[in-house]
Enzyme design. Structure first.
Site, PDB file in Angstrom:
ATOM      1  N   ASP A 140       8.565 -24.166  -3.136  1.00  0.00           N
ATOM      2  CA  ASP A 140       9.481 -25.238  -3.527  1.00  0.00           C
ATOM      3  C   ASP A 140       9.057 -25.869  -4.853  1.00  0.00           C
ATOM      4  O   ASP A 140       7.869 -25.920  -5.166  1.00  0.00           O
ATOM      5  CB  ASP A 140       9.533 -26.300  -2.419  1.00  0.00           C
ATOM      6  CG  ASP A 140      10.731 -27.220  -2.568  1.00  0.00           C
ATOM      7  OD1 ASP A 140      11.698 -26.853  -3.267  1.00  0.00           O
ATOM      8  OD2 ASP A 140      10.694 -28.321  -1.979  1.00  0.00           O
ATOM      9  N   LEU A 162      -0.958  -4.731   2.707  1.00  0.00           N
ATOM     10  CA  LEU A 162      -0.440  -6.089   2.896  1.00  0.00           C
ATOM     11  C   LEU A 162       1.016  -5.940   3.306  1.00  0.00           C
ATOM     12  O   LEU A 162       1.730  -5.119   2.742  1.00  0.00           O
ATOM     13  CB  LEU A 162      -0.521  -6.870   1.575  1.00  0.00           C
ATOM     14  CG  LEU A 162       0.178  -8.238   1.542  1.00  0.00           C
ATOM     15  CD1 LEU A 162      -0.673  -9.292   2.229  1.00  0.00           C
ATOM     16  CD2 LEU A 162       0.464  -8.685   0.116  1.00  0.00           C
ATOM     17  N   HIS A 202      13.532 -20.795 -11.361  1.00  0.00           N
ATOM     18  CA  HIS A 202      13.578 -19.694 -10.390  1.00  0.00           C
ATOM     19  C   HIS A 202      13.015 -18.413 -11.007  1.00  0.00           C
ATOM     20  O   HIS A 202      12.303 -17.652 -10.349  1.00  0.00           O
ATOM     21  CB  HIS A 202      15.013 -19.446  -9.915  1.00  0.00           C
ATOM     22  CG  HIS A 202      15.607 -20.611  -9.168  1.00  0.00           C
ATOM     23  ND1 HIS A 202      14.904 -21.338  -8.257  1.00  0.00           N
ATOM     24  CD2 HIS A 202      16.848 -21.178  -9.217  1.00  0.00           C
ATOM     25  CE1 HIS A 202      15.673 -22.292  -7.755  1.00  0.00           C
ATOM     26  NE2 HIS A 202      16.856 -22.227  -8.330  1.00  0.00           N
TER      27      HIS A 202
END
Ligand code: IPE
Ligand code: IPE
Ligand code: MG
Length: 259
Positions: free
Chosen positions: A26, A137, A43
């Site tokens: 955020d 991962l 973004h």
């Protein structure tokens, strides 16, 4: 059946690295605003930080990294921001999947993909198939995800599959039906950007997760900031309802006093 039951059954050692880190990324909009840039510039920068975060996760020995990219509530944003975010996701998939695959990373997308563009869903399916056997991962991106949606879709599957057991369902019936049934519950939750809320992220799975909130905005969440979060996690004693004495006794193998 998923491979993992509830993480509340076992107590990991204090000081261990988190196996599963879940992040609410955020603060992109505010990062841009402070620089007099349009929100979407934040973004874009946020995607660069995702790349760094994946790398740092591998360095730290994290096995599962889950990133909240678009919530079921984010449709309420202006249409041009929503469509920019979707385009950014498409571009990121097109540009990054090969590199992720070369680095042994398995990619999974969770959320309700039904309202998404067909082309995007195809990219997601191809990327998941390509990287499915990788085990360095597991990177999960939550897109059009909501914790309530996840619990509800599990309940709907269960009631359809076993209506005769209504009234007798258990937690172990629900967990294998959740979207992230392939991962253990998160050990560490991080939210950047200063807000202290869950925003309908992994509601069921965060039951006993350690929560870490930082004012750092997502585009500024560099490797040192990530390390600081993990350091904070390592200092915590995860008791899962037990007493501190019980944990100390379990660690030394002697029975706890007064329990
Ligand atoms: C998080 O940053 C990214 C998404 C929700 C897609 P925001 O866009 O929420 O940034 P702020 O909170 O407005 O700064
Ligand atoms: C949460 O961020 C969702 C994502 C990061 C994808 P928001 O910025 O949308 O959260 P709220 O609505 O302010 O809680
Ligand atoms: Mg926000």
């Amino acid at each position: 059946m998923g491979r993992f039951g509830s993480s509340t059954q076992g107590v990991p050692e204090t000081g261990d690295a988190p196996k599963h880190v879940a992040i609410i990324m955020d603060g992109n909009g505010r990062w841009a605003k402070r620089r007099f840039l349009p929100r979407v510039a934040g973004h874009k920068r946020g995607v660069d930080i995702v790349r760094d975060t994946v790398r740092t996760s591998v360095d730290l020995g994290v096995e599962y990294l889950t990133l909240f990219a678009f919530s079921s509530e984010n449709w309420r944003r202006p249409a041009d921001e929503v469509s920019f975010l979707m385009q950014l996701f498409v571009r990121a998939l097109e540009q990054e999947v090969t590199r992720l695959h070369e680095n042994g990373i398995r990619l999974r997308i969770v959320g309700d993909l039904s309202p998404l563009d067909r082309g995007l869903v195809k990219l997601v399916e191809d990327a998941e198939r390509l990287t499915d056997a990788n085990d360095r991962l597991t990177l999960t991106i939550a897109v059009n995800y909501g914790g309530r949606w996840d619990i509800l879709q599990a309940v709907n599957q269960l009631t359809q599959a076993a209506p005769e057991r209504a009234g007798n369902y258990t937690e172990a019936d629900i967990t294998p039906l959740l979207a992230m049934n392939y991962a253990p519950e998160p050990d560490l939750f991080i939210r950047t950007g200063g807000e202290q809320r869950i925003s309908n992220f992994l509601l069921w799975q965060l039951a006993y997760t350690e929560l870490y909130f930082t004012d750092t905005l997502w585009p500024d969440f560099d490797a040192p900031a990530y390390h600081a979060a993990v350091q904070s996690f390592r200092r915590r004693e995860r008791r899962f309802g037990r007493t501190g004495d019980q944990l100390a006794a379990a660690a030394t193998g002697s029975p706890a006093q007064g329990t």
